[in-house]
Design a protein around this motif. Structure first.
Motif, PDB file in Angstrom:
ATOM      1  N   HIS A 134      53.817  25.420  16.026  1.00 27.54           N
ATOM      2  CA  HIS A 134      53.648  24.333  15.058  1.00 27.54           C
ATOM      3  C   HIS A 134      52.201  24.327  14.572  1.00 27.54           C
ATOM      4  O   HIS A 134      51.366  25.063  15.084  1.00 27.54           O
ATOM      5  N   ASP A 135      51.905  23.491  13.618  1.00 20.51           N
ATOM      6  CA  ASP A 135      50.561  23.401  13.055  1.00 20.51           C
ATOM      7  C   ASP A 135      49.654  22.631  14.019  1.00 20.51           C
ATOM      8  O   ASP A 135      49.825  21.426  14.196  1.00 20.51           O
ATOM      9  N   PRO A 136      48.683  23.296  14.651  1.00 23.88           N
ATOM     10  CA  PRO A 136      47.825  22.593  15.608  1.00 23.88           C
ATOM     11  C   PRO A 136      47.003  21.471  14.964  1.00 23.88           C
ATOM     12  O   PRO A 136      46.607  20.538  15.651  1.00 23.88           O
ATOM     13  N   LEU A 137      46.773  21.546  13.651  1.00 25.05           N
ATOM     14  CA  LEU A 137      46.014  20.488  12.978  1.00 25.05           C
ATOM     15  C   LEU A 137      46.786  19.170  12.921  1.00 25.05           C
ATOM     16  O   LEU A 137      46.220  18.130  12.615  1.00 25.05           O
ATOM     17  N   ARG A 138      48.069  19.233  13.229  1.00 26.83           N
ATOM     18  CA  ARG A 138      48.880  18.011  13.254  1.00 26.83           C
ATOM     19  C   ARG A 138      48.857  17.335  14.633  1.00 26.83           C
ATOM     20  O   ARG A 138      49.392  16.256  14.797  1.00 26.83           O
ATOM     21  N   TYR A 152      52.100  14.211  17.593  1.00 26.82           N
ATOM     22  CA  TYR A 152      52.209  15.270  16.601  1.00 26.82           C
ATOM     23  C   TYR A 152      52.540  14.608  15.271  1.00 26.82           C
ATOM     24  O   TYR A 152      53.566  13.943  15.135  1.00 26.82           O
ATOM     25  N   GLU A 154      53.962  14.280  11.938  1.00 26.67           N
ATOM     26  CA  GLU A 154      55.005  14.914  11.136  1.00 26.67           C
ATOM     27  C   GLU A 154      55.076  14.328   9.727  1.00 26.67           C
ATOM     28  O   GLU A 154      56.029  14.613   8.995  1.00 26.67           O
ATOM     29  N   LYS A 158      50.182  14.780   6.241  1.00 20.07           N
ATOM     30  CA  LYS A 158      49.346  14.995   7.428  1.00 20.07           C
ATOM     31  C   LYS A 158      48.277  13.913   7.583  1.00 20.07           C
ATOM     32  O   LYS A 158      47.151  14.177   7.989  1.00 20.07           O
TER      33      LYS A 158
END
Length: 190
Positions: A134-138, A152, A154, A158
């Motif tokens: 998944h996107d670690p920035l989230r 996280y 979603e 963002k």
């Protein structure tokens, strides 16, 4: 819908309350909490975790939290934190197991032995999967200073700031009241 992950439950096992002023509680030290968590995630009960396991989980929780903080700051995580996560991943050897589920093949890993080290490895594995798949920035921490839970994001843009609607509402009400207090004090200033 909120993304759920075993590692998020461990990250959020420190309870601070969301209003502030509540006494902090470490749920890893609460009798029975670990057993409920393992049951929730379908992990064979290891009843109850040994003190050594709790210490290792506390260290892992701290390292995972530091990685999320580094992501939020846009910096590289400390090597020591990555080493802690890698050590947890290596705690219990496992063997790969190929199975067929719902018209597709899946690869899972089975422990050579089931004990607390397997549980710790599963927590670390959950965190690495969250970072990789998944996107670690989230991965974020709640902006309510009294809360600080990890979640996280979603949301489409963002831009989610709070772990749940309770913290979001509380922070909006506080911001609204602070704004109106400052407006009121400005009106009465000669």
């Amino acid at each position: 819908m909120l993304m759920e992950a075993l590692c998020l439950d461990i990250l959020n096992s420190t309870w601070r309350g969301y209003r502030g002023g509540e006494r902090e509680q470490d749920r890893l030290l609460t009798p029975g909490w670990d057993e409920q968590l393992m049951k929730r995630w379908g992990i064979q009960a290891l009843s109850p975790l040994e003190p050594e396991a709790r210490e290792v989980l506390q260290t892992l929780r701290s390292a995972m939290s530091h990685v999320i903080e580094a992501i939020e700051k846009g910096t590289d995580p400390a090597e020591q934190d990555l080493e802690t996560i890698n050590t947890a991943l290596a705690l219990m050897p496992s063997t790969p197991f190929l199975a067929r589920e719902e018209n597709q093949y899946v690869l899972s890993y089975h422990p050579l032995q089931v004990d607390w080290r397997w549980f710790v490895r599963e927590v670390a594995f959950s965190f690495t999967q969250l970072l990789i798949q998944h996107d670690p920035l989230r991965l974020k921490r709640c902006q309510n200073p009294a809360c600080g839970w990890s979640f996280y994001d979603e949301s489409r843009h963002k831009n989610r700031q709070w772990c749940n609607q309770t913290c979001a509402t509380l922070m909006r009400v506080r911001r609204f009241r602070l704004h109106h207090r400052s407006l009121s004090s400005e009106q009465f200033t000669p």
